[in-house]
Enzyme design. Structure first.
Site, short mmCIF file in Angstrom:
data_model
loop_
_atom_site.label_atom_id
_atom_site.label_comp_id
_atom_site.label_asym_id
_atom_site.label_seq_id
_atom_site.Cartn_x
_atom_site.Cartn_y
_atom_site.Cartn_z
N LYS A 173 49.84 34.40 33.39
CA LYS A 173 50.77 35.53 33.64
C LYS A 173 51.76 35.40 34.82
O LYS A 173 52.90 35.68 34.38
CB LYS A 173 49.72 36.89 34.01
N GLN A 221 43.32 42.45 37.84
CA GLN A 221 42.58 41.46 36.83
C GLN A 221 41.21 42.09 36.62
O GLN A 221 40.41 42.35 37.96
CB GLN A 221 42.69 40.27 37.16
N ASP A 273 49.22 47.98 32.72
CA ASP A 273 48.28 47.91 32.05
C ASP A 273 47.82 49.01 31.14
O ASP A 273 47.20 49.06 30.21
CB ASP A 273 47.05 47.54 32.67
#
Ligand code: NDP
Length: 295
Positions: A53, A97, A120
């Site tokens: 990422k 994460q 997200d």
């Protein structure tokens, strides 16, 4: 029938190119979109995701901020970092994460994010906005899957979509997006009766169960579109490989279109993370958002 292969890798490259162009336009105005990624602990798969990422973030011209914390980090210290990132004007998107270590309350941590920076789309406010058809930050994997479906079908209105899996990360937001696009949606899970028969009624079948090759060709309506979200790491014939939730060969013989694994939904997920970060940056600055990168 031999299915059209929906090339997620190529599609993701197009999305990244569009993001790159938009980032360049923002930079001309003196604005540099920034994405902060927070990793707690040293789970090897998470480590690979975070590194990749960060690399992609810089490739499209955005600024990437990586925060790698030991698994002994307290929840209070993580919340303090999130508070700092929420206040930081250089940071437009924050991704924590998952999974977090067991001593942390994931929902509490995610809900501590500024919803406008929640790229997200897991914050409860964004879940509610999506659920009521309002402008939200949308989870990346379902968003990428929706983009591929729209690109293939044009309008999805009236199609019967079966979503296999009801997780908060994939299944539920996917179903919601399809419903917002006027599909008739059925959500299936581990207690659903006669899955193969149900799946055979689907014009669109999204598999997100985490079971290697569970869906076989005889579960698929001829001509249906199959989106395989599954990423299962297995060892076969002494070789490690990635496998989807769909048995590709038998499914491709019946379906009208299908995403492969790898090279389908996976690349779109990261591309949509970058797209969400640019969108968040535009919204934060009151500027027009790039077209086609939000539902
Ligand atoms: P979860 O484990 O959170 O959810 C799995 C869902 O599948 C559950 O709703 C479960 O039902 C259902 N399920 C499990 N077994 C069966 C079965 N035998 N029959 C019917 N339903 C079943 O997984 P995620 O949603 O997080 O992920 C799903 C897959 O997608 C995984 O392979 C994951 O690696 C992959 N993934 C891929 C991404 C990408 O970028 N391509 C991103 C995120 C995930 P129940 O609720 O009843 O237990």
């Amino acid at each position: 029938m031999t299915a059209t292969i929906i090339d997620g890798k190529a599609f993701a490259a197009q999305v990244r190119a569009q993001v790159t162009t938009h980032v360049a336009m923002l930079k001309e105005k003196g604005i540099v979109p920034g994405l902060a990624v927070v990793l707690v602990g040293n789970d090897p798969a998470s480590d690979v995701y975070v590194t990749s990422k960060g690399k992609m973030t810089r490739e499209v011209g955005m600024e990437g901020f990586e925060h790698r914390l030991p698994d002994t980090t307290s929840e209070a210290d993580l919340l303090a970092l999130i508070d700092q990132l929420n206040q930081d004007d250089k940071v437009h998107g924050i991704l924590v994460q998952l999974p977090l270590p067991a001593h942390m309350d994931s929902a509490k941590v995610i809900n501590a994010l500024d919803p406008a920076k929640d790229v997200d789309g897991f914050h409860i406010l964004n879940v509610g906005l999506l659920g009521t058809g309002q402008k939200a930050m949308v989870p990346c994997t379902p968003l990428g899957s929706l983009m591929m479906l729209r690109d293939h079908h044009g309008s999805l209105s009236g199609l019967h979509a079966v979503v296999l899996g009801r997780s908060n990360i994939v299944g539920k937001p996917m179903a919601q997006l399809l419903l917002n696009d006027s599909c008739t949606v059925t959500i299936a899970h581990s207690r659903t009766k006669d899955l193969p028969a149900l799946c055979r009624t689907a014009d669109i079948l999204v598999a997100a169960v985490g079971r290697p090759e569970m869906v076989t060709g005889d579960w698929i309506k001829p001509g249906a579109t199959v989106i395989d979200v599954g990423i299962n790491r297995i060892e076969r014939d002494g070789k490690k490989r990635l496998m989807g939730d769909v048995e590709f060969a038998s499914a491709a013989a019946v379906a009208g279109a299908i995403t492969p694994v790898p090279g389908g939904v996976g690349p779109m997920t990261i591309a949509c993370l970058l797209a969400n970060t640019v969108t968040a940056c535009c919204r934060a600055n009151g500027l027009a958002e790039p077209e086609g990168l939000t539902p």
